[in-house]
Design a protein around this motif. Sequence first.
Motif, PDB file in Angstrom:
ATOM      1  N   THR A   1      -0.100   2.598  10.832  1.00 58.84           N
ATOM      2  CA  THR A   1       0.083   3.748   9.943  1.00 58.84           C
ATOM      3  C   THR A   1       1.120   3.443   8.871  1.00 58.84           C
ATOM      4  OG1 THR A   1      -0.475   5.256  11.746  1.00 58.84           O
ATOM      5  CG2 THR A   1       0.683   6.194   9.872  1.00 58.84           C
ATOM      6  N   MET A   2       2.234   2.855   9.261  1.00 59.89           N
ATOM      7  CA  MET A   2       3.279   2.516   8.290  1.00 59.89           C
ATOM      8  C   MET A   2       2.769   1.487   7.271  1.00 59.89           C
ATOM      9  SD  MET A   2       5.777   4.443   8.697  1.00 59.89           S
ATOM     10  CE  MET A   2       6.904   3.636   7.593  1.00 59.89           C
ATOM     11  N   ALA A   3       1.991   0.517   7.751  1.00 57.80           N
ATOM     12  CA  ALA A   3       1.433  -0.481   6.832  1.00 57.80           C
ATOM     13  C   ALA A   3       0.510   0.191   5.826  1.00 57.80           C
ATOM     14  CB  ALA A   3       0.686  -1.556   7.614  1.00 57.80           C
ATOM     15  N   GLU A   4      -0.324   1.110   6.306  1.00 57.87           N
ATOM     16  CA  GLU A   4      -1.253   1.815   5.405  1.00 57.87           C
ATOM     17  C   GLU A   4      -0.490   2.688   4.417  1.00 57.87           C
ATOM     18  OE1 GLU A   4      -4.844   2.804   3.731  1.00 57.87           O
ATOM     19  OE2 GLU A   4      -4.399   1.265   5.193  1.00 57.87           O
ATOM     20  N   VAL A   5       0.491   3.429   4.928  1.00 56.63           N
ATOM     21  CA  VAL A   5       1.291   4.296   4.045  1.00 56.63           C
ATOM     22  C   VAL A   5       2.018   3.453   2.996  1.00 56.63           C
ATOM     23  CG1 VAL A   5       3.328   5.796   3.990  1.00 56.63           C
ATOM     24  CG2 VAL A   5       1.551   6.186   5.687  1.00 56.63           C
ATOM     25  N   THR A   6       2.591   2.338   3.433  1.00 61.25           N
ATOM     26  CA  THR A   6       3.299   1.460   2.499  1.00 61.25           C
ATOM     27  C   THR A   6       2.356   0.904   1.444  1.00 61.25           C
ATOM     28  OG1 THR A   6       4.862   0.863   4.230  1.00 61.25           O
ATOM     29  CG2 THR A   6       4.741  -0.601   2.333  1.00 61.25           C
ATOM     30  N   THR A   7       1.187   0.467   1.864  1.00 60.03           N
ATOM     31  CA  THR A   7       0.208  -0.089   0.927  1.00 60.03           C
ATOM     32  C   THR A   7      -0.222   0.950  -0.095  1.00 60.03           C
ATOM     33  OG1 THR A   7      -0.598  -1.602   2.619  1.00 60.03           O
ATOM     34  CG2 THR A   7      -2.046  -1.210   0.744  1.00 60.03           C
ATOM     35  N   VAL A   8      -0.572   2.134   0.374  1.00 60.89           N
ATOM     36  CA  VAL A   8      -1.027   3.194  -0.535  1.00 60.89           C
ATOM     37  C   VAL A   8       0.106   3.616  -1.466  1.00 60.89           C
ATOM     38  CG1 VAL A   8      -1.811   5.592  -0.623  1.00 60.89           C
ATOM     39  CG2 VAL A   8      -2.841   4.006   1.003  1.00 60.89           C
ATOM     40  N   THR A   9       1.298   3.784  -0.902  1.00 55.60           N
ATOM     41  CA  THR A   9       2.448   4.195  -1.725  1.00 55.60           C
ATOM     42  C   THR A   9       2.755   3.149  -2.793  1.00 55.60           C
ATOM     43  OG1 THR A   9       3.373   5.377   0.164  1.00 55.60           O
ATOM     44  CG2 THR A   9       4.862   4.902  -1.641  1.00 55.60           C
ATOM     45  N   MET A  10       2.778   1.888  -2.412  1.00 58.07           N
ATOM     46  CA  MET A  10       3.061   0.828  -3.382  1.00 58.07           C
ATOM     47  C   MET A  10       1.982   0.764  -4.453  1.00 58.07           C
ATOM     48  SD  MET A  10       5.965  -0.315  -2.815  1.00 58.07           S
ATOM     49  CE  MET A  10       5.945  -1.659  -3.974  1.00 58.07           C
ATOM     50  N   ALA A  11       0.737   0.965  -4.066  1.00 51.73           N
ATOM     51  CA  ALA A  11      -0.349   0.964  -5.053  1.00 51.73           C
ATOM     52  C   ALA A  11      -0.176   2.116  -6.038  1.00 51.73           C
ATOM     53  CB  ALA A  11      -1.702   1.064  -4.341  1.00 51.73           C
ATOM     54  N   GLU A  12       0.162   3.296  -5.516  1.00 53.55           N
ATOM     55  CA  GLU A  12       0.352   4.441  -6.401  1.00 53.55           C
ATOM     56  C   GLU A  12       1.563   4.249  -7.309  1.00 53.55           C
ATOM     57  OE1 GLU A  12       0.487   7.903  -3.918  1.00 53.55           O
ATOM     58  OE2 GLU A  12      -1.660   7.864  -3.533  1.00 53.55           O
ATOM     59  N   ILE A  13       2.666   3.739  -6.748  1.00 53.87           N
ATOM     60  CA  ILE A  13       3.864   3.492  -7.562  1.00 53.87           C
ATOM     61  C   ILE A  13       3.558   2.443  -8.631  1.00 53.87           C
ATOM     62  CG2 ILE A  13       6.172   2.457  -7.499  1.00 53.87           C
ATOM     63  CD1 ILE A  13       6.545   3.845  -4.772  1.00 53.87           C
TER      64      ILE A  13
END
Length: 111
Positions: free
Chosen positions: A35-47
Amino acid sequence: MKENAVITIISITIIVLNMMMIIVLNIKNAIMVATMAEVTTVTMAEITAAVMAVITAVVMAVTTAEVTVATMAEITAVTMAEVTAVTMTVTTAVVKDVAAVGAGCFNLINN
């Protein structure tokens, strides 16, 4: 003898429950990591997308401003050069005509 059997069964039950708890904790940890990996990936992509959009907008604005300034400077320089050239040509022609008329009048008066 029965007491030993009961103690053994209780001990085995506790061991099994502990093993199940360890398995559940491992599964929970794996889910949290995923979950943290997915959240980090999505957040970094959005940022990254947001930052790139801002950078692109700023670069485009600055580039447009610089191109506009350079273009206007070039247009102004060319226009001023052309206007100056035409003005000088017309002024020279008018001065020559006035000089010719003045010379003609001078000749008429002196003759």
